[in-house]
Design a protein around this motif. Structure first.
Motif, mmCIF file in Angstrom:
data_model
loop_
_atom_site.group_PDB
_atom_site.id
_atom_site.type_symbol
_atom_site.label_atom_id
_atom_site.label_comp_id
_atom_site.label_asym_id
_atom_site.label_seq_id
_atom_site.Cartn_x
_atom_site.Cartn_y
_atom_site.Cartn_z
ATOM 1 N N ARG A 47 40.795 0.341 -35.695
ATOM 2 C CA ARG A 47 41.421 0.438 -34.372
ATOM 3 C C ARG A 47 40.913 1.662 -33.613
ATOM 4 N NH1 ARG A 47 46.345 0.541 -36.024
ATOM 5 N NH2 ARG A 47 46.448 -1.731 -36.159
ATOM 6 N N GLU A 48 40.781 2.793 -34.329
ATOM 7 C CA GLU A 48 40.294 4.013 -33.691
ATOM 8 C C GLU A 48 38.828 3.878 -33.281
ATOM 9 O OE1 GLU A 48 42.119 6.646 -32.769
ATOM 10 O OE2 GLU A 48 43.788 5.376 -33.411
ATOM 11 N N ALA A 49 38.042 3.191 -34.115
ATOM 12 C CA ALA A 49 36.632 2.976 -33.790
ATOM 13 C C ALA A 49 36.493 2.121 -32.535
ATOM 14 C CB ALA A 49 35.914 2.311 -34.967
ATOM 15 N N LEU A 50 37.326 1.103 -32.420
ATOM 16 C CA LEU A 50 37.282 0.253 -31.232
ATOM 17 C C LEU A 50 37.677 1.031 -29.983
ATOM 18 C CD1 LEU A 50 38.798 -3.074 -32.646
ATOM 19 C CD2 LEU A 50 36.395 -2.572 -32.140
ATOM 20 N N LYS A 51 38.612 1.977 -30.136
ATOM 21 C CA LYS A 51 38.975 2.830 -29.002
ATOM 22 C C LYS A 51 37.791 3.684 -28.574
ATOM 23 C CE LYS A 51 43.952 3.265 -29.941
ATOM 24 N NZ LYS A 51 45.036 4.205 -30.338
ATOM 25 N N GLN A 52 37.048 4.216 -29.575
ATOM 26 C CA GLN A 52 35.856 5.004 -29.252
ATOM 27 C C GLN A 52 34.857 4.173 -28.461
ATOM 28 O OE1 GLN A 52 33.753 7.030 -32.325
ATOM 29 N NE2 GLN A 52 35.571 8.061 -33.163
ATOM 30 N N LEU A 53 34.633 2.957 -28.925
ATOM 31 C CA LEU A 53 33.672 2.082 -28.251
ATOM 32 C C LEU A 53 34.179 1.667 -26.875
ATOM 33 C CD1 LEU A 53 32.581 -0.133 -31.277
ATOM 34 C CD2 LEU A 53 31.402 1.847 -30.302
ATOM 35 N N GLY A 54 35.502 1.572 -26.746
ATOM 36 C CA GLY A 54 36.080 1.289 -25.434
ATOM 37 C C GLY A 54 35.796 2.420 -24.471
ATOM 38 N N GLY A 55 35.845 3.664 -24.984
ATOM 39 C CA GLY A 55 35.546 4.824 -24.149
ATOM 40 C C GLY A 55 34.111 4.849 -23.683
ATOM 41 N N ASP A 60 35.678 -4.038 -24.640
ATOM 42 C CA ASP A 60 36.803 -4.193 -23.728
ATOM 43 C C ASP A 60 38.046 -4.370 -24.587
ATOM 44 O OD1 ASP A 60 38.548 -4.695 -21.687
ATOM 45 O OD2 ASP A 60 37.824 -6.725 -21.284
ATOM 46 N N VAL A 61 38.874 -3.318 -24.659
ATOM 47 C CA VAL A 61 40.091 -3.362 -25.475
ATOM 48 C C VAL A 61 41.253 -3.788 -24.586
ATOM 49 C CG1 VAL A 61 41.644 -2.057 -26.974
ATOM 50 C CG2 VAL A 61 39.210 -1.504 -26.932
ATOM 51 N N ARG A 62 41.829 -4.929 -24.939
ATOM 52 C CA ARG A 62 42.906 -5.477 -24.116
ATOM 53 C C ARG A 62 44.210 -5.427 -24.896
ATOM 54 N NH1 ARG A 62 39.848 -11.081 -23.324
ATOM 55 N NH2 ARG A 62 39.843 -10.751 -25.576
ATOM 56 N N PRO A 63 45.233 -4.742 -24.377
ATOM 57 C CA PRO A 63 46.512 -4.622 -25.092
ATOM 58 C C PRO A 63 47.083 -5.985 -25.465
ATOM 59 C CG PRO A 63 46.460 -3.147 -23.213
ATOM 60 C CD PRO A 63 45.236 -4.022 -23.104
ATOM 61 N N HIS A 64 47.434 -6.123 -26.743
ATOM 62 C CA HIS A 64 48.051 -7.333 -27.281
ATOM 63 C C HIS A 64 47.140 -8.556 -27.256
ATOM 64 C CE1 HIS A 64 51.597 -4.846 -26.993
ATOM 65 N NE2 HIS A 64 51.527 -4.823 -25.671
ATOM 66 N N ALA A 67 40.101 -7.122 -28.883
ATOM 67 C CA ALA A 67 38.936 -6.481 -28.262
ATOM 68 C C ALA A 67 37.759 -7.440 -28.257
ATOM 69 C CB ALA A 67 38.571 -5.213 -29.030
ATOM 70 N N VAL A 68 36.915 -7.328 -27.232
ATOM 71 C CA VAL A 68 35.705 -8.136 -27.147
ATOM 72 C C VAL A 68 34.554 -7.226 -26.765
ATOM 73 C CG1 VAL A 68 36.909 -10.266 -26.512
ATOM 74 C CG2 VAL A 68 36.087 -8.718 -24.724
ATOM 75 N N VAL A 69 33.342 -7.627 -27.140
ATOM 76 C CA VAL A 69 32.152 -6.861 -26.784
ATOM 77 C C VAL A 69 31.916 -6.971 -25.286
ATOM 78 C CG1 VAL A 69 29.655 -6.661 -27.085
ATOM 79 C CG2 VAL A 69 31.116 -7.220 -29.049
ATOM 80 N N ALA A 70 31.768 -5.835 -24.640
ATOM 81 C CA ALA A 70 31.531 -5.794 -23.199
ATOM 82 C C ALA A 70 30.042 -5.615 -22.931
ATOM 83 C CB ALA A 70 32.315 -4.648 -22.564
ATOM 84 N N ILE A 152 31.757 16.028 -30.201
ATOM 85 C CA ILE A 152 32.454 14.746 -30.066
ATOM 86 C C ILE A 152 31.662 13.813 -29.153
ATOM 87 C CG2 ILE A 152 34.506 13.635 -29.102
ATOM 88 C CD1 ILE A 152 36.084 16.150 -30.028
ATOM 89 N N LEU A 153 31.192 14.337 -28.026
ATOM 90 C CA LEU A 153 30.436 13.517 -27.085
ATOM 91 C C LEU A 153 29.127 13.048 -27.695
ATOM 92 C CD1 LEU A 153 30.239 12.323 -24.286
ATOM 93 C CD2 LEU A 153 29.362 14.504 -23.446
ATOM 94 N N ARG A 154 28.403 13.946 -28.385
ATOM 95 C CA ARG A 154 27.134 13.566 -28.995
ATOM 96 C C ARG A 154 27.342 12.512 -30.073
ATOM 97 N NH1 ARG A 154 21.791 14.365 -30.223
ATOM 98 N NH2 ARG A 154 21.395 15.600 -28.377
ATOM 99 N N ARG A 155 28.396 12.643 -30.869
ATOM 100 C CA ARG A 155 28.639 11.666 -31.924
ATOM 101 C C ARG A 155 28.961 10.298 -31.340
ATOM 102 N NH1 ARG A 155 31.911 15.190 -36.529
ATOM 103 N NH2 ARG A 155 30.071 16.252 -37.325
ATOM 104 N N LYS A 156 29.671 10.284 -30.238
ATOM 105 C CA LYS A 156 29.954 9.009 -29.578
ATOM 106 C C LYS A 156 28.663 8.364 -29.072
ATOM 107 C CE LYS A 156 34.721 9.772 -28.059
ATOM 108 N NZ LYS A 156 35.633 9.864 -26.900
#
Length: 222
Positions: A47-55, A60-64, A67-70, A152-156
């Motif tokens: 879940r945390e990894a998907l949030k990173q990728l959403g950032g 595209d992380v959609r509540p409830h 997530a889908v690849v954007a 943090i930014l470089r790792r992302k």
């Protein structure tokens, strides 16, 4: 300054590479349960990894709704590299001024290993020593908050910065750019180190965009 990557970082990196390579095309649904089984972890790091990728606008992380690849958005990527370039530029300026003799010796040693790997175009070693080179500069800035922020930014952005080395022209170009940064740091010339690092990171961003185009990656521009 070197810190072990967390499981979340590793999962985010693996998923980002799969998205960038086209293995996970735009629109693919990313199920937390299935991914947790695939990576052998609980759903929390997934879940945390998907949030990173959403950032990073890769997911595209959609509540409830999951997530889908954007689609990879060129404008967003440009903004991310611009932010990284400014943060790293400040680190380089501060490092040129504040590094101790021991830290300079350490940076020289890492720089030489990175320079050698770039000269050999050793694509297995380059990402590792390239990261060490940049992180030695962060440490030399003697500003823990700034160093943590840029790390943090470089790792992302790691999947994007690594992709540049798949272009034949990038290892020699990066070698030249690093040399300019090092010359400024040796001279304790903060403004020159800042400008050299800014130009270097923006070149990395342009190289990623070129690689994405040549790889046939669908990159949104509007």
């Amino acid at each position: 300054m070197d810190r072990p990557r967390t499981r979340t970082d590793q999962i985010a990196g693996d998923l980002a590479r799969a998205i960038l390579s086209g293995e996970l095309p735009t629109g693919t649904r990313l199920d937390e349960h299935s991914l947790a089984q695939q990576f052998g972890v609980s759903r929390t790091p997934v879940r945390e990894a998907l949030k990173q990728l959403g950032g990073l606008s890769l997911v595209d992380v959609r509540p409830h709704r999951g997530a889908v690849v954007a689609g990879v958005h060129a404008t967003h990527m440009g903004e991310f590299f611009e932010a990284l370039g400014e943060a790293e530029a400040i680190c380089a300026r501060l490092a040129a001024i504040k590094m101790s003799g021991v830290e300079r010796d350490r940076l020289e040693e890492v720089y030489q290993r990175c320079d050698d790997a770039l000269a050999r175009e050793d694509r297995e070693v380059i990402p590792v020593v390239n990261r060490e080179f940049h992180e030695a500069i962060y440490a030399g800035a003697h500003n823990a908050f700034l160093a943590d922020t840029v790390l943090i930014l470089r790792r992302k952005l790691a999947p994007f910065t690594s992709a540049q080395f798949r272009l034949a022209e990038r290892p020699p170009a990066s070698k030249r750019e690093h040399a300019v940064v090092m010359a400024a740091i040796r001279d304790r010339n903060g403004p020159a180190a800042e400008e050299a690092m800014r130009r270097h990171i923006l070149s990395v961003g342009r190289a990623w965009a070129q690689w994405a185009s040549e790889a046939g990656l669908e990159v949104a521009t509007d």
